[in-house]
Design an enzyme around this catalytic site. Structure first.
Site, PDB file in Angstrom:
ATOM      1  N   SER A 193      -5.849   0.498-150.828  1.00 52.52           N
ATOM      2  CA  SER A 193      -7.284  -0.006-149.851  1.00 52.52           C
ATOM      3  C   SER A 193      -8.140  -0.776-150.649  1.00 52.52           C
ATOM      4  CB  SER A 193      -8.001   1.391-149.658  1.00 52.52           C
ATOM      5  OG  SER A 193      -9.162   1.181-149.006  1.00 52.52           O
ATOM      6  N   ASP A 231      -1.852   6.286-155.185  1.00 51.56           N
ATOM      7  CA  ASP A 231      -3.030   6.449-154.325  1.00 51.56           C
ATOM      8  C   ASP A 231      -2.839   7.766-153.977  1.00 51.56           C
ATOM      9  OD1 ASP A 231      -5.421   6.510-152.556  1.00 51.56           O
ATOM     10  OD2 ASP A 231      -5.339   4.150-152.827  1.00 51.56           O
ATOM     11  N   ASP A 247      -2.935  11.946-157.705  1.00 52.42           N
ATOM     12  CA  ASP A 247      -4.444  12.070-158.083  1.00 52.42           C
ATOM     13  C   ASP A 247      -4.352  11.566-159.330  1.00 52.42           C
ATOM     14  OD1 ASP A 247      -6.642  13.046-158.777  1.00 52.42           O
ATOM     15  OD2 ASP A 247      -6.745  14.731-157.119  1.00 52.42           O
ATOM     16  N   VAL A 248      -5.259  10.684-159.715  1.00 53.22           N
ATOM     17  CA  VAL A 248      -5.306  10.073-161.087  1.00 53.22           C
ATOM     18  C   VAL A 248      -5.881  11.178-161.993  1.00 53.22           C
ATOM     19  CG1 VAL A 248      -5.646   7.556-160.266  1.00 53.22           C
ATOM     20  CG2 VAL A 248      -7.729   9.074-160.549  1.00 53.22           C
ATOM     21  N   CYS A 280      -8.345   1.101-159.991  1.00 49.27           N
ATOM     22  CA  CYS A 280      -9.282   0.657-158.725  1.00 49.27           C
ATOM     23  C   CYS A 280      -9.819   1.936-158.313  1.00 49.27           C
ATOM     24  CB  CYS A 280      -8.545  -0.109-157.820  1.00 49.27           C
ATOM     25  SG  CYS A 280      -8.520  -1.834-158.428  1.00 49.27           S
ATOM     26  N   SER A 302     -18.823  -1.018-162.130  1.00 51.47           N
ATOM     27  CA  SER A 302     -19.334  -1.249-161.114  1.00 51.47           C
ATOM     28  C   SER A 302     -21.122  -1.960-161.431  1.00 51.47           C
ATOM     29  CB  SER A 302     -19.787  -0.132-160.193  1.00 51.47           C
ATOM     30  OG  SER A 302     -20.836  -0.311-159.248  1.00 51.47           O
ATOM     31  N   TYR A 352     -22.652   8.449-159.636  1.00 51.43           N
ATOM     32  CA  TYR A 352     -22.008   7.356-159.764  1.00 51.43           C
ATOM     33  C   TYR A 352     -21.982   6.218-160.763  1.00 51.43           C
ATOM     34  CZ  TYR A 352     -19.398   3.102-157.482  1.00 51.43           C
ATOM     35  OH  TYR A 352     -18.792   2.085-157.218  1.00 51.43           O
ATOM     36  N   LYS A 363     -19.421   5.316-164.105  1.00 49.99           N
ATOM     37  CA  LYS A 363     -19.060   3.705-164.266  1.00 49.99           C
ATOM     38  C   LYS A 363     -19.430   3.217-165.443  1.00 49.99           C
ATOM     39  CE  LYS A 363     -16.707   3.087-160.186  1.00 49.99           C
ATOM     40  NZ  LYS A 363     -15.453   2.932-160.363  1.00 49.99           N
ATOM     41  N   PHE A 402     -18.563  -5.669-152.296  1.00 46.27           N
ATOM     42  CA  PHE A 402     -17.627  -6.281-151.673  1.00 46.27           C
ATOM     43  C   PHE A 402     -17.115  -5.306-150.602  1.00 46.27           C
ATOM     44  CE2 PHE A 402     -15.376  -9.105-154.686  1.00 46.27           C
ATOM     45  CZ  PHE A 402     -16.292  -8.893-155.615  1.00 46.27           C
TER      46      PHE A 402
HETATM   47  N1  NAI Z   1     -16.507  -2.141-152.683  1.00 41.16           N
HETATM   48  C1  NAI Z   1     -17.399  -2.413-153.668  1.00 41.16           C
HETATM   49  O1  NAI Z   1     -18.469  -3.050-153.369  1.00 41.16           O
HETATM   50  C2  NAI Z   1     -17.348  -2.005-154.739  1.00 41.16           C
HETATM   51  C3  NAI Z   1     -16.463  -1.012-155.421  1.00 41.16           C
HETATM   52  N2  NAI Z   1     -16.305  -0.555-156.612  1.00 41.16           N
HETATM   53  C4  NAI Z   1     -15.158   0.021-157.081  1.00 41.16           C
HETATM   54  O2  NAI Z   1     -13.948  -0.483-156.922  1.00 41.16           O
HETATM   55  C5  NAI Z   1     -12.990   0.538-156.761  1.00 41.16           C
HETATM   56  C6  NAI Z   1     -12.381   0.370-155.634  1.00 41.16           C
HETATM   57  O3  NAI Z   1     -13.246   0.702-154.521  1.00 41.16           O
HETATM   58  P1  NAI Z   1     -13.084   0.016-153.117  1.00 41.16           P
HETATM   59  O4  NAI Z   1     -11.550  -0.709-153.088  1.00 41.16           O
HETATM   60  O5  NAI Z   1     -14.147  -0.708-152.476  1.00 41.16           O
HETATM   61  O6  NAI Z   1     -12.874   1.352-152.303  1.00 41.16           O
HETATM   62  P2  NAI Z   1     -11.647   2.238-151.366  1.00 41.16           P
HETATM   63  O7  NAI Z   1     -12.540   3.442-150.772  1.00 41.16           O
HETATM   64  O8  NAI Z   1     -11.391   1.043-150.310  1.00 41.16           O
HETATM   65  O9  NAI Z   1     -10.518   2.430-152.239  1.00 41.16           O
HETATM   66  C7  NAI Z   1     -10.443   3.138-153.159  1.00 41.16           C
HETATM   67  C8  NAI Z   1      -9.224   3.994-153.289  1.00 41.16           C
HETATM   68  O10 NAI Z   1      -9.088   4.928-154.307  1.00 41.16           O
HETATM   69  C9  NAI Z   1      -8.447   6.026-153.608  1.00 41.16           C
HETATM   70  N3  NAI Z   1      -8.696   7.216-154.512  1.00 41.16           N
HETATM   71  C10 NAI Z   1      -9.792   7.985-154.611  1.00 41.16           C
HETATM   72  N4  NAI Z   1      -9.793   8.858-155.272  1.00 41.16           N
HETATM   73  C11 NAI Z   1      -8.447   8.790-155.837  1.00 41.16           C
HETATM   74  C12 NAI Z   1      -8.065   9.859-156.622  1.00 41.16           C
HETATM   75  N5  NAI Z   1      -8.348  10.921-157.177  1.00 41.16           N
HETATM   76  N6  NAI Z   1      -6.437   9.746-157.152  1.00 41.16           N
HETATM   77  C13 NAI Z   1      -6.153   8.285-156.629  1.00 41.16           C
HETATM   78  N7  NAI Z   1      -6.656   7.687-155.729  1.00 41.16           N
HETATM   79  C14 NAI Z   1      -7.846   8.036-155.325  1.00 41.16           C
HETATM   80  C15 NAI Z   1      -8.544   6.009-152.240  1.00 41.16           C
HETATM   81  O11 NAI Z   1      -7.637   6.847-151.598  1.00 41.16           O
HETATM   82  C16 NAI Z   1      -8.668   4.743-151.684  1.00 41.16           C
HETATM   83  O12 NAI Z   1      -7.527   4.148-151.405  1.00 41.16           O
HETATM   84  C17 NAI Z   1     -13.568   1.828-156.948  1.00 41.16           C
HETATM   85  O13 NAI Z   1     -13.327   2.348-158.322  1.00 41.16           O
HETATM   86  C18 NAI Z   1     -15.065   1.359-156.682  1.00 41.16           C
HETATM   87  O14 NAI Z   1     -15.944   2.513-157.127  1.00 41.16           O
HETATM   88  C19 NAI Z   1     -17.391  -0.828-157.635  1.00 41.16           C
HETATM   89  C20 NAI Z   1     -18.426  -1.909-157.277  1.00 41.16           C
HETATM   90  C21 NAI Z   1     -18.365  -2.375-155.823  1.00 41.16           C
HETATM   91  C1  LIG Z   2     -21.234   2.436-154.505  1.00 42.98           C
HETATM   92  C2  LIG Z   2     -21.882   1.378-153.872  1.00 42.98           C
HETATM   93  C3  LIG Z   2     -23.289   2.004-153.960  1.00 42.98           C
HETATM   94  C4  LIG Z   2     -23.456   3.319-153.216  1.00 42.98           C
HETATM   95  O1  LIG Z   2     -23.824   4.319-153.646  1.00 42.98           O
HETATM   96  C5  LIG Z   2     -22.861   3.205-151.825  1.00 42.98           C
HETATM   97  C6  LIG Z   2     -21.256   2.796-151.693  1.00 42.98           C
HETATM   98  C7  LIG Z   2     -20.947   2.660-150.148  1.00 42.98           C
HETATM   99  C8  LIG Z   2     -21.108   4.047-149.475  1.00 42.98           C
HETATM  100  C9  LIG Z   2     -22.455   4.727-149.764  1.00 42.98           C
HETATM  101  C10 LIG Z   2     -22.776   5.265-148.678  1.00 42.98           C
HETATM  102  C11 LIG Z   2     -23.964   6.146-148.698  1.00 42.98           C
HETATM  103  O2  LIG Z   2     -24.496   6.478-147.584  1.00 42.98           O
HETATM  104  C12 LIG Z   2     -24.860   6.070-149.884  1.00 42.98           C
HETATM  105  C13 LIG Z   2     -24.556   4.913-150.940  1.00 42.98           C
HETATM  106  C14 LIG Z   2     -23.233   4.661-151.161  1.00 42.98           C
HETATM  107  C15 LIG Z   2     -22.314   5.735-151.919  1.00 42.98           C
HETATM  108  C16 LIG Z   2     -21.478   1.398-152.379  1.00 42.98           C
HETATM  109  C17 LIG Z   2     -20.262   0.472-152.282  1.00 42.98           C
HETATM  110  C18 LIG Z   2     -20.099  -0.387-153.622  1.00 42.98           C
HETATM  111  C19 LIG Z   2     -21.442  -0.022-154.065  1.00 42.98           C
HETATM  112  C20 LIG Z   2     -21.373  -0.204-155.717  1.00 42.98           C
HETATM  113  O3  LIG Z   2     -20.637   0.326-156.505  1.00 42.98           O
HETATM  114  C21 LIG Z   2     -22.156  -1.308-156.023  1.00 42.98           C
HETATM  115  O4  LIG Z   2     -21.810  -1.690-157.351  1.00 42.98           O
END
Ligand code: NAI
Ligand SMILES: C[C@]12CC(=O)[C@H]3[C@@H](CCC4=CC(=O)CC[C@@]43C)[C@@H]1CC[C@@H]2C(=O)C=O
Length: 255
Positions: free
Chosen positions: A14, A35, A58-59, A85, A149, A162, A166, A195
């Protein structure tokens, strides 16, 4: 460009992880998507054909990660690059005075367990395998990229768990890079801003629009492909090591 390269991407089904898988494969690499079993990893791997395998893990589980590494060897014979990721986002105030309720400790622990300990679990087990590669002309055996993040630096209200998870990823980047330097393994962390991924889409569209407007330039959410482009650049640039790179359109998150 990445012909012969074998990567393992956690959270690869994802969002940012999936875009990374697609880029590595487009550049000629072969990739193992790791994943959760409930993710769309199997379908994603099918769509990307023979250069991609899916291992449900599961990581946070030592055995799951060991299985994924074994599959990587069985299918592709080596491991050069790991991109962490996998992650979860939670939001809760440290104390909810309206409900007279403290932050749920289990939720705090789960966030740390997946985002920080899960990332470390994958690094510690994968490093042994990458370290078995023959070094290239520069002495390099492989690269590990983590995902933090901007919340590691500018944590918002509700982000104690969170942000702590991070910030832990940011904090361990340099010591792990130092630990693995003698083996020629580089470790770099990306701290994304906002993103457009399924994680972000948990928020209602008006909230997303307002977040977009808060990014100085470009005033929009990042495309997952822009994250993947930085992963590619980190792999290609041998001088990048032990550092966390913000990828955020210069956003500084408000309280
Ligand atoms: N989307 C955004 O704006 C931002 C995302 N991030 C970080 O980037 C990374 C990727 O996020 P996204 O692609 O946005 O989210 P996403 O929710 O699209 O992808 C995250 C993936 O991690 C997998 N996952 C969750 N728990 C797991 C586990 N225990 N073992 C294996 N896989 C697991 C989920 O099944 C999912 O496929 C995350 O670490 C998130 O915290 C950081 C800053 C901003
Ligand atoms: C993680 C991040 C910031 C957040 O806390 C939100 C998240 C998107 C989903 C969410 C829904 C909510 O109702 C509460 C907040 C949050 C958990 C955001 C996605 C990217 C953001 C991040 O990491 C920014 O750096």
């Amino acid at each position: 460009m990445f012909k012969g390269l074998v990567g393992l991407v956690t959270g690869g089904a994802s969002g940012l992880g999936r875009a990374t898988v697609e880029r590595l494969v487009k550049q000629g690499g072969r990739v193992v998507i790791c994943d959760l079993p409930t993710s769309t990893g199997q379908e994603t791997a099918k769509q990307l054909k023979e250069n991609v395998a899916f291992v449900p893990i599961d990581v946070t589980s030592e055995q799951d990660v060991k299985n994924a590494l074994q599959t990587t060897i069985d299918k592709f014979g080596r491991l050069d690059v790991v991109v962490n990721c996998a992650g979860v986002a939670t939001a809760q105030r440290v104390y909810n005075f309206k409900k007279d309720q403290p932050f749920d400790l289990k939720s705090f622990q789960k966030t740390i367990e997946v985002n920080l300990i899960g990332t470390f679990n994958v690094i510690r087990l994968a490093a042994g395998l990458i370290g078995k590669n023959a070094p290239d002309a520069d002495g390099q055996r492989g690269v590990i990229v983590n995902t933090a993040s901007v919340a590691a630096f500018d944590g918002q209200i509700g982000q104690a768990a969170y942000s702590a998870s991070k910030a832990g990823v940011v904090g361990m980047t340099l010591p792990i890079a130092r630990d693995l330097a003698k083996q020629g393994i580089r470790v770099v962390t990306i701290a994304p801003g906002l993103f457009r991924t399924p994680m972000m889409e948990m928020l209602p569209e008006p909230a997303i629009k307002s977040l977009e407007a808060s990014v100085p330039f470009p005033p929009r959410l990042g495309h997952p492909q822009e994250f993947a482009l930085l992963v590619q650049s980190i792999i290609q640039n041998p001088m990048l090591n032990g550092e966390t790179i913000r990828l955020d359109g210069s956003i500084r998150m408000q309280p």
